[in-house]
Design a protein around this motif. Structure first.
Motif, PDB file in Angstrom:
ATOM      1  N   ALA A 151       0.970  -1.309  -0.009  1.00 36.40           N
ATOM      2  CA  ALA A 151       0.247  -0.049  -0.042  1.00 36.40           C
ATOM      3  C   ALA A 151       0.807   1.157   0.040  1.00 36.40           C
ATOM      4  O   ALA A 151       1.855   1.451   0.618  1.00 36.40           O
ATOM      5  CB  ALA A 151      -0.889  -0.182   1.227  1.00 36.40           C
ATOM      6  N   GLN A 152       0.451   2.120  -0.564  1.00 40.69           N
ATOM      7  CA  GLN A 152       1.428   3.581  -0.931  1.00 40.69           C
ATOM      8  C   GLN A 152       0.968   4.353   0.471  1.00 40.69           C
ATOM      9  O   GLN A 152       0.076   4.313   1.187  1.00 40.69           O
ATOM     10  CB  GLN A 152       0.551   4.237  -2.006  1.00 40.69           C
ATOM     11  N   PRO A 153       2.145   5.203   0.761  1.00 39.54           N
ATOM     12  CA  PRO A 153       1.993   5.939   2.043  1.00 39.54           C
ATOM     13  C   PRO A 153       0.669   6.942   1.772  1.00 39.54           C
ATOM     14  O   PRO A 153       0.396   7.522   0.785  1.00 39.54           O
ATOM     15  CB  PRO A 153       3.446   6.808   1.926  1.00 39.54           C
ATOM     16  N   ARG A 154       0.013   7.339   2.860  1.00 42.99           N
ATOM     17  CA  ARG A 154      -0.808   8.194   3.089  1.00 42.99           C
ATOM     18  C   ARG A 154      -0.616   9.612   3.830  1.00 42.99           C
ATOM     19  O   ARG A 154      -0.177   9.428   4.908  1.00 42.99           O
ATOM     20  CB  ARG A 154      -1.990   7.541   3.279  1.00 42.99           C
ATOM     21  N   ARG A 155      -0.747  10.613   3.140  1.00 48.81           N
ATOM     22  CA  ARG A 155      -0.607  11.843   4.142  1.00 48.81           C
ATOM     23  C   ARG A 155      -1.417  12.021   5.150  1.00 48.81           C
ATOM     24  O   ARG A 155      -2.667  11.625   5.072  1.00 48.81           O
ATOM     25  CB  ARG A 155      -0.734  13.134   3.302  1.00 48.81           C
ATOM     26  N   GLY A 156      -0.916  12.510   6.475  1.00 49.47           N
ATOM     27  CA  GLY A 156      -1.901  12.929   7.590  1.00 49.47           C
ATOM     28  C   GLY A 156      -3.018  13.848   7.203  1.00 49.47           C
ATOM     29  O   GLY A 156      -2.920  14.746   6.333  1.00 49.47           O
ATOM     30  N   SER A 157      -4.177  13.944   7.975  1.00 52.86           N
ATOM     31  CA  SER A 157      -5.155  14.757   7.709  1.00 52.86           C
ATOM     32  C   SER A 157      -4.832  16.059   8.334  1.00 52.86           C
ATOM     33  O   SER A 157      -3.930  16.240   9.292  1.00 52.86           O
ATOM     34  CB  SER A 157      -6.300  14.295   8.300  1.00 52.86           C
ATOM     35  N   ASP A 158      -5.370  17.384   7.842  1.00 49.04           N
ATOM     36  CA  ASP A 158      -5.001  18.419   8.397  1.00 49.04           C
ATOM     37  C   ASP A 158      -6.119  18.703   9.708  1.00 49.04           C
ATOM     38  O   ASP A 158      -6.966  18.072  10.104  1.00 49.04           O
ATOM     39  CB  ASP A 158      -5.450  19.908   7.559  1.00 49.04           C
ATOM     40  N   VAL A 159      -5.419  19.502  10.893  1.00 40.17           N
ATOM     41  CA  VAL A 159      -6.152  19.904  12.046  1.00 40.17           C
ATOM     42  C   VAL A 159      -6.435  21.095  12.218  1.00 40.17           C
ATOM     43  O   VAL A 159      -5.658  21.909  11.761  1.00 40.17           O
ATOM     44  CB  VAL A 159      -5.079  19.086  13.251  1.00 40.17           C
ATOM     45  N   GLU A 160      -7.436  21.425  12.710  1.00 41.35           N
ATOM     46  CA  GLU A 160      -7.954  22.697  13.067  1.00 41.35           C
ATOM     47  C   GLU A 160      -8.121  23.099  14.575  1.00 41.35           C
ATOM     48  O   GLU A 160      -8.499  22.042  15.153  1.00 41.35           O
ATOM     49  CB  GLU A 160      -9.498  22.951  12.402  1.00 41.35           C
ATOM     50  N   THR A 161      -7.590  24.241  15.113  1.00 43.70           N
ATOM     51  CA  THR A 161      -7.748  24.526  16.335  1.00 43.70           C
ATOM     52  C   THR A 161      -7.807  25.779  16.354  1.00 43.70           C
ATOM     53  O   THR A 161      -7.680  26.651  15.629  1.00 43.70           O
ATOM     54  CB  THR A 161      -6.708  23.898  17.117  1.00 43.70           C
ATOM     55  N   GLU A 162      -8.364  26.619  17.811  1.00 43.24           N
ATOM     56  CA  GLU A 162      -8.417  27.923  18.105  1.00 43.24           C
ATOM     57  C   GLU A 162      -7.516  28.345  19.360  1.00 43.24           C
ATOM     58  O   GLU A 162      -7.148  27.389  19.978  1.00 43.24           O
ATOM     59  CB  GLU A 162      -9.872  28.497  18.258  1.00 43.24           C
ATOM     60  N   GLY A 197       0.159  18.876  11.638  1.00 40.05           N
ATOM     61  CA  GLY A 197      -1.067  18.118  11.983  1.00 40.05           C
ATOM     62  C   GLY A 197      -0.999  16.571  12.039  1.00 40.05           C
ATOM     63  O   GLY A 197      -0.045  16.195  12.899  1.00 40.05           O
ATOM     64  N   ALA A 198      -2.218  15.895  11.695  1.00 35.06           N
ATOM     65  CA  ALA A 198      -2.184  14.363  12.231  1.00 35.06           C
ATOM     66  C   ALA A 198      -1.053  13.790  11.567  1.00 35.06           C
ATOM     67  O   ALA A 198      -0.752  13.982  10.425  1.00 35.06           O
ATOM     68  CB  ALA A 198      -3.497  13.793  11.829  1.00 35.06           C
ATOM     69  N   GLN A 199      -0.389  12.646  12.030  1.00 30.60           N
ATOM     70  CA  GLN A 199       0.548  11.970  11.462  1.00 30.60           C
ATOM     71  C   GLN A 199       0.123  11.087  10.459  1.00 30.60           C
ATOM     72  O   GLN A 199      -1.094  10.705  10.198  1.00 30.60           O
ATOM     73  CB  GLN A 199       1.104  10.773  12.583  1.00 30.60           C
ATOM     74  N   GLY A 200       0.950  10.834   9.256  1.00 29.23           N
ATOM     75  CA  GLY A 200       0.438  10.055   8.067  1.00 29.23           C
ATOM     76  C   GLY A 200       0.565   8.633   8.254  1.00 29.23           C
ATOM     77  O   GLY A 200       0.988   8.196   9.261  1.00 29.23           O
ATOM     78  N   GLU A 201       0.108   8.086   7.178  1.00 30.22           N
ATOM     79  CA  GLU A 201      -0.019   6.254   7.389  1.00 30.22           C
ATOM     80  C   GLU A 201       1.280   5.872   6.517  1.00 30.22           C
ATOM     81  O   GLU A 201       1.490   6.406   5.332  1.00 30.22           O
ATOM     82  CB  GLU A 201      -1.242   5.908   6.810  1.00 30.22           C
ATOM     83  N   ARG A 202       1.980   4.857   6.957  1.00 27.75           N
ATOM     84  CA  ARG A 202       2.976   3.835   6.192  1.00 27.75           C
ATOM     85  C   ARG A 202       3.750   4.925   5.497  1.00 27.75           C
ATOM     86  O   ARG A 202       4.447   4.882   4.431  1.00 27.75           O
ATOM     87  CB  ARG A 202       2.062   3.307   4.948  1.00 27.75           C
ATOM     88  N   GLY A 203       4.450   5.673   6.480  1.00 27.67           N
ATOM     89  CA  GLY A 203       5.332   6.699   6.146  1.00 27.67           C
ATOM     90  C   GLY A 203       4.866   7.884   5.448  1.00 27.67           C
ATOM     91  O   GLY A 203       5.796   8.678   5.004  1.00 27.67           O
TER      92      GLY A 203
END
Length: 384
Positions: free
Chosen positions: A129-140, A252-258
């Protein structure tokens, strides 16, 4: 489709172009054939539909310079007899399992061999499986007026998705492993024809992960992700505005598989100040002055934000609302310089006047009785 099937297919013949055809010629031919054999133009014609699939598959490889080169090299390898299957006996012939070419090197401990070529050529990811970028995180975050002007380092507690600690992000129960998705063969994406183009989209069977979990982890239920809370120190730059959105790359959030981590977006709220206001890079303040100061002029003392006061010269005859400028006493800019402090005069009218002040004002009124400030107004009104 196996690697052997790809090699045995003549994509140039499918498109009807010579092997030395230019990219422009390949594109032009593909568009013509795609219009001719598109399923929308051939309702119910299964032969045309299969032809369209072959055309799209051929163009997908030949339109990419790198994949076309690898395809040509692979076909040349087989055409030159580099690999031959033969029966028992016969000079120069031998038998082998074609699948060995795609499962690793034969015999010694080499790399994936020709399988790596086809993994890159057809984007199969080498069954991985290919690496996947982590999601963006929103905060205030809420800052004081002073912190927004000068910048501040603030702690932010965030909750985001991270690899599950129990299964190390595999999504599979301890002692088991996920299997490669048979639909996308581990790539996480599938291609489909759309008009004259082939589009890629996340695989629905594995939801883009490239792997299928048969015995899911009890914590993450097969997703491989779990909520993770963390506190980090974030530097908010000087001069930030109220409601401004700041992007912090890679926080933001950590990616998957590097895969690369996502970004952190911080929306800043700024508390108002009881004395000072903000106008871009400049600060504002309203200063009360007496009538004699406004009429006669003089020097007035003005407070600054987080610094010593400054003295400004008030010219004689200053009108209510006059704005003076104290340079370099405003908000910090991106280049480290500071804006100005804009000082607005507000003439204060006393509510009650007694004693000597009252006598003095009466004398002033008598002395200026001939000066009617509204005379010009009436003249203009009559002239209109």
């Amino acid at each position: 489709m196996s690697g052997k099937d790809y090699v045995e297919k003549d994509y140039y013949k499918v498109l009807g172009v010579p092997k030395d055809a230019s990219a422009t010629e390949i594109k032009k031919t593909y568009r013509k054939l795609a219009r001719e054999f598109h399923p929308d133009a051939n309702k119910g014609d299964t032969t045309a539909e299969e032809r369209f699939k072959d055309i799209s598959e051929a163009y997908d490889v030949l339109s990419d310079d790198k994949r076309r080169k690898e395809y040509d090299e692979a076909r040349s390898l087989f055409a030159n007899g580099g690999f031959r299957s033969g029966g028992p006996g016969g000079a120069g012939s031998y038998s082998f399992d074609f699948g060995d070419l795609f499962s690793g090197s034969q015999g010694g401990g080499g790399s994936g061999g020709i399988g790596d070529v086809f993994g890159g050529l057809f984007n199969r990811g080498g069954r991985q499986a290919q690496p996947r970028r982590g999601s963006d995180v929103e905060t205030e975050v809420t800052l004081s007026f002073e912190e927004a002007v000068d910048g501040a380092t603030v702690p932010l507690r965030m909750t985001s998705q991270a690899p599950c600690r129990l299964c190390n992000g595999t999504g599979a129960k301890s002692g088991t492993t996920p299997r490669v998705c048979p639909t996308c063969v581990g790539s996480g994406t599938v291609s489909r024809g759309q008009g004259a183009f082939a589009l890629s989209e996340p695989c629905r069977d594995c939801r883009g992960r490239g792997m299928i979990v048969d015995d899911p982890c009890t914590d993450c239920h097969g997703s491989g992700r779990a909520s993770s809370a963390r506190t980090m120190q974030v530097r908010i730059p000087a001069g930030v505005q109220d409601a401004q959105r700041i992007r912090l790359k890679g926080k933001g959030a950590q990616g998957e598989r590097g895969g690369q981590p996502g970004d952190l977006y911080v929306t800043v709220h700024v508390d108002p100040h009881p004395v000072f206001g903000r106008k871009g890079d400049n600060l504002t303040v309203t200063v009360p002055v007496t009538f004699p100061e406004a009429a006669l002029g003089g020097t007035i003392e003005v407070p600054t934000l987080n610094g010593p006061s400054v003295k400004l010269k008030l010219p004689p005859g200053s009108a209510n609302g006059l704005t003076l400028r104290a340079r370099g006493k405003g908000a910090t800019r991106k280049d480290g310089t500071r804006g100005d402090l804009l000082v607005t005069m507000e003439v204060v009218v006393p509510q009650t006047v007694t004693g000597e002040a009252l006598d003095a004002l009466e004398q002033y009124r008598e002395a200026t009785a001939s000066d009617d400030p509204r005379a010009a107004l009436f003249r203009a009104a009559k002239g209109a």
